[in-house]
Motif scaffolding. Sequence first.
Motif, PDB file in Angstrom:
ATOM      1  N   GLY A  52       0.813  -1.205   0.000  1.00 24.30           N
ATOM      2  CA  GLY A  52       0.000   0.000   0.000  1.00 24.30           C
ATOM      3  C   GLY A  52       0.848   1.257   0.000  1.00 24.30           C
ATOM      4  O   GLY A  52       0.565   2.212  -0.727  1.00 24.30           O
ATOM      5  N   VAL A  74      -4.991   1.809  -0.234  1.00 23.72           N
ATOM      6  CA  VAL A  74      -5.989   0.761  -0.009  1.00 23.72           C
ATOM      7  C   VAL A  74      -5.913  -0.278  -1.126  1.00 23.72           C
ATOM      8  O   VAL A  74      -6.002  -1.487  -0.885  1.00 23.72           O
ATOM      9  CB  VAL A  74      -7.403   1.354   0.092  1.00 23.72           C
ATOM     10  CG1 VAL A  74      -8.460   0.248   0.157  1.00 23.72           C
ATOM     11  CG2 VAL A  74      -7.524   2.250   1.317  1.00 23.72           C
ATOM     12  N   ALA A  75      -5.723   0.187  -2.355  1.00 21.85           N
ATOM     13  CA  ALA A  75      -5.597  -0.734  -3.482  1.00 21.85           C
ATOM     14  C   ALA A  75      -4.408  -1.670  -3.299  1.00 21.85           C
ATOM     15  O   ALA A  75      -4.492  -2.876  -3.570  1.00 21.85           O
ATOM     16  CB  ALA A  75      -5.458   0.050  -4.788  1.00 21.85           C
ATOM     17  N   ARG A 127      -3.007  -2.582  -0.453  1.00 24.02           N
ATOM     18  CA  ARG A 127      -3.304  -3.528   0.613  1.00 24.02           C
ATOM     19  C   ARG A 127      -4.246  -4.626   0.128  1.00 24.02           C
ATOM     20  O   ARG A 127      -4.059  -5.813   0.435  1.00 24.02           O
ATOM     21  CB  ARG A 127      -3.903  -2.791   1.808  1.00 24.02           C
ATOM     22  CG  ARG A 127      -2.864  -2.038   2.642  1.00 24.02           C
ATOM     23  CD  ARG A 127      -3.508  -1.282   3.774  1.00 24.02           C
ATOM     24  NE  ARG A 127      -3.908   0.052   3.344  1.00 24.02           N
ATOM     25  CZ  ARG A 127      -4.818   0.800   3.956  1.00 24.02           C
ATOM     26  NH1 ARG A 127      -5.468   0.329   5.008  1.00 24.02           N
ATOM     27  NH2 ARG A 127      -5.102   2.009   3.520  1.00 24.02           N
ATOM     28  N   ARG A 128      -5.250  -4.219  -0.658  1.00 26.21           N
ATOM     29  CA  ARG A 128      -6.210  -5.214  -1.154  1.00 26.21           C
ATOM     30  C   ARG A 128      -5.523  -6.206  -2.103  1.00 26.21           C
ATOM     31  O   ARG A 128      -5.792  -7.402  -2.089  1.00 26.21           O
ATOM     32  CB  ARG A 128      -7.367  -4.505  -1.857  1.00 26.21           C
ATOM     33  CG  ARG A 128      -8.573  -5.403  -1.993  1.00 26.21           C
ATOM     34  CD  ARG A 128      -9.788  -4.772  -2.637  1.00 26.21           C
ATOM     35  NE  ARG A 128      -9.847  -3.358  -2.672  1.00 26.21           N
ATOM     36  CZ  ARG A 128     -10.536  -2.584  -1.803  1.00 26.21           C
ATOM     37  NH1 ARG A 128     -11.209  -3.151  -0.808  1.00 26.21           N
ATOM     38  NH2 ARG A 128     -10.558  -1.270  -1.946  1.00 26.21           N
ATOM     39  N   TRP A 129      -4.643  -5.677  -2.956  1.00 27.18           N
ATOM     40  CA  TRP A 129      -3.865  -6.525  -3.861  1.00 27.18           C
ATOM     41  C   TRP A 129      -3.086  -7.578  -3.070  1.00 27.18           C
ATOM     42  O   TRP A 129      -3.109  -8.772  -3.398  1.00 27.18           O
ATOM     43  CB  TRP A 129      -2.935  -5.618  -4.670  1.00 27.18           C
ATOM     44  CG  TRP A 129      -1.781  -6.239  -5.370  1.00 27.18           C
ATOM     45  CD1 TRP A 129      -1.707  -7.475  -5.938  1.00 27.18           C
ATOM     46  CD2 TRP A 129      -0.494  -5.623  -5.596  1.00 27.18           C
ATOM     47  NE1 TRP A 129      -0.455  -7.666  -6.508  1.00 27.18           N
ATOM     48  CE2 TRP A 129       0.291  -6.550  -6.321  1.00 27.18           C
ATOM     49  CE3 TRP A 129       0.049  -4.375  -5.286  1.00 27.18           C
ATOM     50  CZ2 TRP A 129       1.604  -6.263  -6.711  1.00 27.18           C
ATOM     51  CZ3 TRP A 129       1.345  -4.095  -5.681  1.00 27.18           C
ATOM     52  CH2 TRP A 129       2.105  -5.028  -6.388  1.00 27.18           C
ATOM     53  N   PRO A 164     -13.607  -0.415  -3.222  1.00 30.52           N
ATOM     54  CA  PRO A 164     -12.887   0.398  -4.207  1.00 30.52           C
ATOM     55  C   PRO A 164     -13.652   1.674  -4.548  1.00 30.52           C
ATOM     56  O   PRO A 164     -14.884   1.687  -4.566  1.00 30.52           O
ATOM     57  CB  PRO A 164     -12.800  -0.522  -5.436  1.00 30.52           C
ATOM     58  CG  PRO A 164     -12.883  -1.904  -4.871  1.00 30.52           C
ATOM     59  CD  PRO A 164     -13.826  -1.792  -3.708  1.00 30.52           C
ATOM     60  N   VAL A 168      -3.995   1.117 -11.434  1.00 33.09           N
ATOM     61  CA  VAL A 168      -4.215   0.816 -10.020  1.00 33.09           C
ATOM     62  C   VAL A 168      -5.689   0.521  -9.776  1.00 33.09           C
ATOM     63  O   VAL A 168      -6.035  -0.375  -8.992  1.00 33.09           O
ATOM     64  CB  VAL A 168      -3.726   1.979  -9.137  1.00 33.09           C
ATOM     65  CG1 VAL A 168      -4.079   1.749  -7.673  1.00 33.09           C
ATOM     66  CG2 VAL A 168      -2.217   2.160  -9.299  1.00 33.09           C
ATOM     67  N   ALA A 169      -6.575   1.249 -10.458  1.00 28.92           N
ATOM     68  CA  ALA A 169      -8.006   0.995 -10.331  1.00 28.92           C
ATOM     69  C   ALA A 169      -8.353  -0.408 -10.813  1.00 28.92           C
ATOM     70  O   ALA A 169      -9.169  -1.118 -10.198  1.00 28.92           O
ATOM     71  CB  ALA A 169      -8.796   2.034 -11.122  1.00 28.92           C
ATOM     72  N   ASP A 173      -7.122  -2.876  -8.225  1.00 28.52           N
ATOM     73  CA  ASP A 173      -7.956  -2.836  -7.028  1.00 28.52           C
ATOM     74  C   ASP A 173      -9.267  -3.574  -7.263  1.00 28.52           C
ATOM     75  O   ASP A 173      -9.720  -4.362  -6.428  1.00 28.52           O
ATOM     76  CB  ASP A 173      -8.223  -1.375  -6.648  1.00 28.52           C
ATOM     77  CG  ASP A 173      -8.768  -1.223  -5.241  1.00 28.52           C
ATOM     78  OD1 ASP A 173      -8.612  -2.166  -4.430  1.00 28.52           O
ATOM     79  OD2 ASP A 173      -9.342  -0.161  -4.948  1.00 28.52           O
ATOM     80  N   ALA A 180     -10.600  -6.917  -5.340  1.00 31.21           N
ATOM     81  CA  ALA A 180     -11.869  -6.959  -4.609  1.00 31.21           C
ATOM     82  C   ALA A 180     -12.729  -8.120  -5.101  1.00 31.21           C
ATOM     83  O   ALA A 180     -13.354  -8.839  -4.303  1.00 31.21           O
ATOM     84  CB  ALA A 180     -12.605  -5.630  -4.787  1.00 31.21           C
ATOM     85  N   ARG A 217     -14.029   2.241 -12.438  1.00 29.34           N
ATOM     86  CA  ARG A 217     -14.768   1.640 -11.318  1.00 29.34           C
ATOM     87  C   ARG A 217     -15.706   0.565 -11.832  1.00 29.34           C
ATOM     88  O   ARG A 217     -15.941   0.497 -13.028  1.00 29.34           O
ATOM     89  CB  ARG A 217     -15.535   2.691 -10.532  1.00 29.34           C
ATOM     90  CG  ARG A 217     -16.626   3.438 -11.279  1.00 29.34           C
ATOM     91  CD  ARG A 217     -17.365   4.395 -10.379  1.00 29.34           C
ATOM     92  NE  ARG A 217     -17.900   3.702  -9.232  1.00 29.34           N
ATOM     93  CZ  ARG A 217     -18.321   4.308  -8.114  1.00 29.34           C
ATOM     94  NH1 ARG A 217     -18.223   5.616  -7.996  1.00 29.34           N
ATOM     95  NH2 ARG A 217     -18.812   3.622  -7.117  1.00 29.34           N
TER      96      ARG A 217
END
Length: 215
Positions: free
Chosen positions: A120, A141-142, A144-146, A170, A180-181, A184, A188, A215
């Motif tokens: 992150g 956050v992306a 960390r989620r990855w 996200p 990155v989007a 993420d 998710a 998104r």
Amino acid sequence: MSNHMVNGNLPDHLAVALAWQPMATRAPLATLFALDTRLAGIVGQAREAMLAQIKFAWWRERLAEVADDRPAGEPLLSAIGSTWAEHEEALSALVDRWEQMLGDDEPMEGSITIFAEARGAALAELAGMIGAEAEAEAASVAGRRWALAEVAHGAGSVVARTMGRALPPPVSISRNLRGVAVLDGLAARSLVRGEPMLAGRGAVLAAMRLGMFGR
């Protein structure tokens, strides 16, 4: 330095995310993905912890050097020097956190947390580097989620999956960070479905939607 020389062996989900990153800001993300993949390989191929630790120490020492003092002939080091100059601290932290994953077949919550935080922090640093400081938290956050999605699937960690699903959902991310989007959103999706980040046609379609709309 050719991007292909640096990121030619990326996992599919990283290659797809990178493909959606605008060309003007693609190089530093490609370098980050390439380094992370190299470090993951050290852990995944480790037969003796000491040899792996020597490799991690080599990377840590190189990142602490001035770019001009680094050995020639290593494309990834050259890419770091040209795309992450003066921001190597975030990459060095990633080296440290990957080293802590050595021999950790069933990582505990503490090691998972600091590993996720390192990814992150690296993506947050990237956001600042490319002028997207306002989206640094979303990038963090992306990252960390990855990390949590990969640990959840790769190590079968229920803890990582639970932690990942507890993160904020996200958010829409600007085109400057479109790769990155995509990353993420795929992470998710993986955490919800309990499957690899680029599993099946649905994941490919999701990546296309994320790449086009953020998104």
